[in-house]
Design a protein around this motif. Sequence first.
Motif, mmCIF file in Angstrom:
data_model
loop_
_atom_site.group_PDB
_atom_site.id
_atom_site.type_symbol
_atom_site.label_atom_id
_atom_site.label_comp_id
_atom_site.label_asym_id
_atom_site.label_seq_id
_atom_site.Cartn_x
_atom_site.Cartn_y
_atom_site.Cartn_z
ATOM 1 N N CYS A 20 -29.535 48.017 17.881
ATOM 2 C CA CYS A 20 -28.883 46.790 17.408
ATOM 3 C C CYS A 20 -29.704 45.531 17.700
ATOM 4 N N TRP A 22 -30.148 43.927 20.516
ATOM 5 C CA TRP A 22 -29.567 43.030 21.525
ATOM 6 C C TRP A 22 -30.455 43.018 22.753
ATOM 7 N N ASN A 39 -30.045 35.594 23.598
ATOM 8 C CA ASN A 39 -29.686 35.895 22.219
ATOM 9 C C ASN A 39 -29.092 34.673 21.532
ATOM 10 N N LEU A 43 -22.164 37.691 22.836
ATOM 11 C CA LEU A 43 -22.000 39.137 22.874
ATOM 12 C C LEU A 43 -20.840 39.578 21.984
ATOM 13 N N ALA A 46 -22.013 39.318 18.468
ATOM 14 C CA ALA A 46 -23.020 40.353 18.226
ATOM 15 C C ALA A 46 -22.369 41.704 17.976
ATOM 16 N N TYR A 50 -22.772 43.749 14.542
ATOM 17 C CA TYR A 50 -23.268 45.125 14.472
ATOM 18 C C TYR A 50 -22.324 45.992 13.630
ATOM 19 N N SER A 56 -27.300 43.044 15.812
ATOM 20 C CA SER A 56 -26.550 42.099 16.627
ATOM 21 C C SER A 56 -26.592 40.675 16.088
ATOM 22 N N ASP A 57 -27.691 40.319 15.413
ATOM 23 C CA ASP A 57 -27.781 38.946 14.887
ATOM 24 C C ASP A 57 -27.275 38.825 13.460
#
Length: 60
Positions: A20, A22, A39, A43, A46, A50, A56-57
Amino acid sequence: MLWPSRLRRSTRLAQICPVCFWEDDPIQLRWPRSAIGANKVSLIDAQGNYQAFGSSDGLT
């Protein structure tokens, strides 16, 4: 797996998930709604990215 940090001046190794993308960050682990840290997204965001996009982004 350890990967070099994205910070140019830093020599620390960052752990980045190859699935992912991260980057582990103790600040974002402690405060999962914070977008401040290694990041660009929090979280919580993210995890949603996902599920929706496979990264994640939300971009990769």
